[in-house]
Design a protein around this motif. Sequence first.
Motif, mmCIF file in Angstrom:
data_model
loop_
_atom_site.group_PDB
_atom_site.id
_atom_site.type_symbol
_atom_site.label_atom_id
_atom_site.label_comp_id
_atom_site.label_asym_id
_atom_site.label_seq_id
_atom_site.Cartn_x
_atom_site.Cartn_y
_atom_site.Cartn_z
ATOM 1 N N VAL A 279 55.425 -56.416 -43.589
ATOM 2 C CA VAL A 279 55.681 -57.222 -44.836
ATOM 3 C C VAL A 279 55.862 -56.004 -45.949
ATOM 4 C CG1 VAL A 279 54.680 -58.523 -46.414
ATOM 5 C CG2 VAL A 279 54.759 -59.291 -44.035
ATOM 6 N N TYR A 280 55.004 -55.113 -45.968
ATOM 7 C CA TYR A 280 54.888 -54.021 -46.902
ATOM 8 C C TYR A 280 56.679 -53.562 -47.042
ATOM 9 C CZ TYR A 280 54.073 -50.066 -49.849
ATOM 10 O OH TYR A 280 54.235 -48.859 -50.767
ATOM 11 N N LEU A 281 57.099 -53.625 -45.788
ATOM 12 C CA LEU A 281 58.424 -52.883 -45.836
ATOM 13 C C LEU A 281 59.623 -53.746 -46.543
ATOM 14 C CD1 LEU A 281 58.560 -51.177 -42.250
ATOM 15 C CD2 LEU A 281 58.717 -49.987 -44.523
ATOM 16 N N ARG A 282 59.239 -55.027 -46.281
ATOM 17 C CA ARG A 282 60.005 -56.102 -46.953
ATOM 18 C C ARG A 282 59.745 -56.290 -48.535
ATOM 19 N NH1 ARG A 282 64.559 -57.098 -43.867
ATOM 20 N NH2 ARG A 282 63.834 -58.222 -41.733
ATOM 21 N N TYR A 283 58.538 -55.905 -48.940
ATOM 22 C CA TYR A 283 58.248 -55.842 -50.263
ATOM 23 C C TYR A 283 59.046 -54.916 -50.906
ATOM 24 C CZ TYR A 283 55.075 -54.274 -53.982
ATOM 25 O OH TYR A 283 54.608 -54.128 -55.057
ATOM 26 N N GLU B 193 61.763 -53.443 -49.860
ATOM 27 C CA GLU B 193 63.060 -53.848 -49.742
ATOM 28 C C GLU B 193 63.293 -54.770 -51.093
ATOM 29 O OE1 GLU B 193 65.846 -54.797 -45.953
ATOM 30 O OE2 GLU B 193 64.459 -56.499 -46.503
ATOM 31 N N ALA B 194 62.484 -55.543 -51.224
ATOM 32 C CA ALA B 194 62.633 -56.416 -52.590
ATOM 33 C C ALA B 194 62.808 -55.890 -53.894
ATOM 34 C CB ALA B 194 61.657 -57.464 -52.596
ATOM 35 N N HIS B 195 62.345 -54.496 -53.766
ATOM 36 C CA HIS B 195 62.437 -53.739 -54.942
ATOM 37 C C HIS B 195 63.655 -52.857 -55.032
ATOM 38 C CE1 HIS B 195 58.932 -54.876 -57.465
ATOM 39 N NE2 HIS B 195 58.069 -54.984 -55.925
ATOM 40 N N GLY B 196 64.414 -52.775 -54.025
ATOM 41 C CA GLY B 196 65.821 -52.431 -54.011
ATOM 42 C C GLY B 196 65.660 -50.964 -53.138
ATOM 43 N N GLU B 197 64.662 -50.962 -52.502
ATOM 44 C CA GLU B 197 64.350 -49.752 -51.474
ATOM 45 C C GLU B 197 65.069 -49.991 -50.084
ATOM 46 O OE1 GLU B 197 60.900 -47.408 -51.282
ATOM 47 O OE2 GLU B 197 60.381 -47.754 -53.243
ATOM 48 N N THR C 222 57.020 -52.526 -35.040
ATOM 49 C CA THR C 222 56.765 -53.481 -36.236
ATOM 50 C C THR C 222 57.777 -54.711 -35.977
ATOM 51 O OG1 THR C 222 58.613 -52.094 -37.402
ATOM 52 C CG2 THR C 222 56.400 -51.551 -37.839
ATOM 53 N N TYR C 223 57.622 -55.530 -37.142
ATOM 54 C CA TYR C 223 58.285 -57.030 -36.897
ATOM 55 C C TYR C 223 59.502 -57.111 -37.849
ATOM 56 C CZ TYR C 223 53.959 -57.944 -34.777
ATOM 57 O OH TYR C 223 52.848 -57.869 -33.982
ATOM 58 N N PRO C 224 60.739 -56.841 -37.354
ATOM 59 C CA PRO C 224 62.034 -56.610 -38.244
ATOM 60 C C PRO C 224 62.764 -57.900 -38.528
ATOM 61 C CG PRO C 224 62.554 -56.151 -35.968
ATOM 62 C CD PRO C 224 61.206 -56.481 -36.000
ATOM 63 N N GLY C 225 61.928 -59.104 -38.040
ATOM 64 C CA GLY C 225 62.699 -60.406 -38.098
ATOM 65 C C GLY C 225 63.054 -60.838 -39.740
ATOM 66 N N ASP C 226 63.947 -61.443 -39.699
ATOM 67 C CA ASP C 226 64.574 -62.045 -41.103
ATOM 68 C C ASP C 226 63.368 -62.802 -41.838
ATOM 69 O OD1 ASP C 226 66.412 -60.481 -40.864
ATOM 70 O OD2 ASP C 226 68.224 -62.242 -40.440
ATOM 71 N N TYR C 227 62.670 -63.460 -40.747
ATOM 72 C CA TYR C 227 61.616 -64.345 -41.478
ATOM 73 C C TYR C 227 60.661 -63.853 -42.233
ATOM 74 C CZ TYR C 227 58.618 -62.462 -37.838
ATOM 75 O OH TYR C 227 58.148 -61.576 -37.031
ATOM 76 N N LEU C 228 60.589 -62.542 -42.367
ATOM 77 C CA LEU C 228 59.575 -61.857 -43.302
ATOM 78 C C LEU C 228 60.002 -61.465 -44.726
ATOM 79 C CD1 LEU C 228 57.590 -59.447 -40.753
ATOM 80 C CD2 LEU C 228 56.997 -61.505 -41.881
ATOM 81 N N ILE C 229 61.445 -61.868 -44.898
ATOM 82 C CA ILE C 229 62.181 -61.448 -46.239
ATOM 83 C C ILE C 229 61.560 -62.279 -47.108
ATOM 84 C CG2 ILE C 229 64.152 -61.599 -47.482
ATOM 85 C CD1 ILE C 229 65.744 -60.865 -44.859
ATOM 86 N N GLU C 230 61.265 -63.528 -47.025
ATOM 87 C CA GLU C 230 60.812 -64.355 -48.367
ATOM 88 C C GLU C 230 59.293 -63.910 -48.512
ATOM 89 O OE1 GLU C 230 61.240 -68.435 -47.061
ATOM 90 O OE2 GLU C 230 63.203 -68.169 -46.679
ATOM 91 N N VAL C 231 58.609 -63.604 -47.328
ATOM 92 C CA VAL C 231 57.260 -63.393 -47.713
ATOM 93 C C VAL C 231 57.157 -61.856 -48.694
ATOM 94 C CG1 VAL C 231 55.173 -62.603 -46.643
ATOM 95 C CG2 VAL C 231 56.443 -64.097 -45.678
#
Length: 581
Positions: free
Chosen positions: A182-186, A188-192, A200-209
């Motif tokens: 989730v931290y990686l998706r976090y 990513e949400a900041h443009g990184e 790890t869990y690469p599924g799209d379902y964590l993008i919203e989290v």
Amino acid sequence: MNLFTELRALVIDSLNAMVAEGALPGGLDFANVAVEPPRDAAHGDMATNAAMVLAKPAKMKPRDIAEALAARLAADARITTAEVAGPGFLNLRLAAPVWQGVVGAALAEGVAFGRSVMGQGQKVNVEFVSANPTGPLHVGHTRGAVFGDALSSLLAYAGYDVTREYYINDGGAQVDVLARSVYLRYLEAHGEAVEFPDGTYPGDYLIEVGEALARTYGDRYVGQSEDAWLDEFRNVATDAMMDLIRDDLKALGIEMDVFFSEKSLYGTGQIEAALQDLQSKGLIYEGVLEPPKGKMPEDWEPREQTLFRSTMHGDDVDRPVKKSDGAWTYFAPDIAYHYDKITRGFDALIDVFGADHGGYVKRMKAAVSALSNGKVPLDIKLTQLVRLFRNGEPFKMSKRAGNFVTLRDVVDQVGSDVTRFVMLTRKNDAPLDFDFARVLEQSKDNPVFYVQYAHARVRSVLRKAAEAGIDTGEAALAGADLSKLDHPAELDVARKLAEWPRLVEIAARTHEPHRVAFYLYELASEFHGLWNRGNELPELRFLQEGDVATSQAKIALAQAVAVVISAGLGILGVTPVEEMR
């Protein structure tokens, strides 16, 4: 009404009478005397093993017992013939009014026809699904979910007080991996730009989290070490995944009574209390295990650990509960969790595990046996893999989860009813092939369609009867002259209806809800067979022009079939259809 129970009572009464008159010695145990359908329908309607099981303790020839018993049973008005076969089996044929009475009972009792008091209100905990809260449920979880829910409904129908429970595995390392994902998706949400390492869990379902965390915390944790954010991200991610899992279960029509958190066992003394209970029984000790099978001695590093003496309760080897570094093993919280179930007062426990947990069965049974002093049985049911196909070819969908096909993928393709029924068309420990094309076929080879079609045909009969001005209300059918149901094909349907109450008890006793699906297919087959014969023989058609009384009797039979199909589908969690489209 359980006709088999009634006939067994008749057999037991007859045996007691034989004891009273001296034809049998006293003190015989009748517990293993059974009345059941014969293996070959040509041999009769029912068979009893009474002479065979009583011959040795009675010190008599089984055929002598059978002949004396047959003479008594033949005097009962319900029995037309009682024939001795082979060394002492006794085959019974029942009079037509008996089968006609089954139809009347099904109509009178409605959904209660087949319900049992066998469970006597015993409290049973059924734990199922219990997937790690790291993503949506996948197709393998689907089978366990359907099995556990149907088993729970079956046990409730058989008179047990059932609790459906989900054990949230939120106390182990996998939820830390979830937090890091989730931290990686976090980030990513900041443009990184991010990459997901193996494991790890690469599924799209964590993008919203990740996006939600970015909105909540802004860039506070960007570039920070995990000590700063791990606990918070773990809690948020676990809650989000459990919401996702609850929605997945809801899509299948499943509602849990209890969600129990593994994490709640840590730091609360519950693990220590469970192990103290075992220690007070002399079952906890410090020791060194033998090398695992297949390991050479030079590859084995002996370490002293805290061990549970599980071999005292049927396990193959003793099991570690605390590592040499003082940390709990994964087994320790599971012991504590089952100890909690026992202290909650359950009379029996059932765990539904995936096939990969086969090696866990003996140790968990040993733990429950030790903790409950052998008083609380634990049955562990393993569900085998589901293989997905389309038109006979292996099938893969777009996978939002990243590396597996989700429960939602399956339900969205074919619907909850089809998914649930198909998942129960094989015994739980047998592999199951799920072909997306075939499960939607409208053919006899598709059990879902075949059973639903039988129910829809009954509804069609009722609609046509209404158009013809025939009263098919509850009172009218209850008063129908069922003696008009005298054709062998009609009585065959009634015979199959009579098996339902017995089937419920057998399926509940063996914890095998697939038996319900099999039975419904057989009942539908009998009904469709009767329907098709009506195309050749007008006297078998459900609507007899100009003969309301006969029509009502035949409609009563059809409605009795619908009653049982509806009850059976209810156990499976499937909605009966009113018409096929």
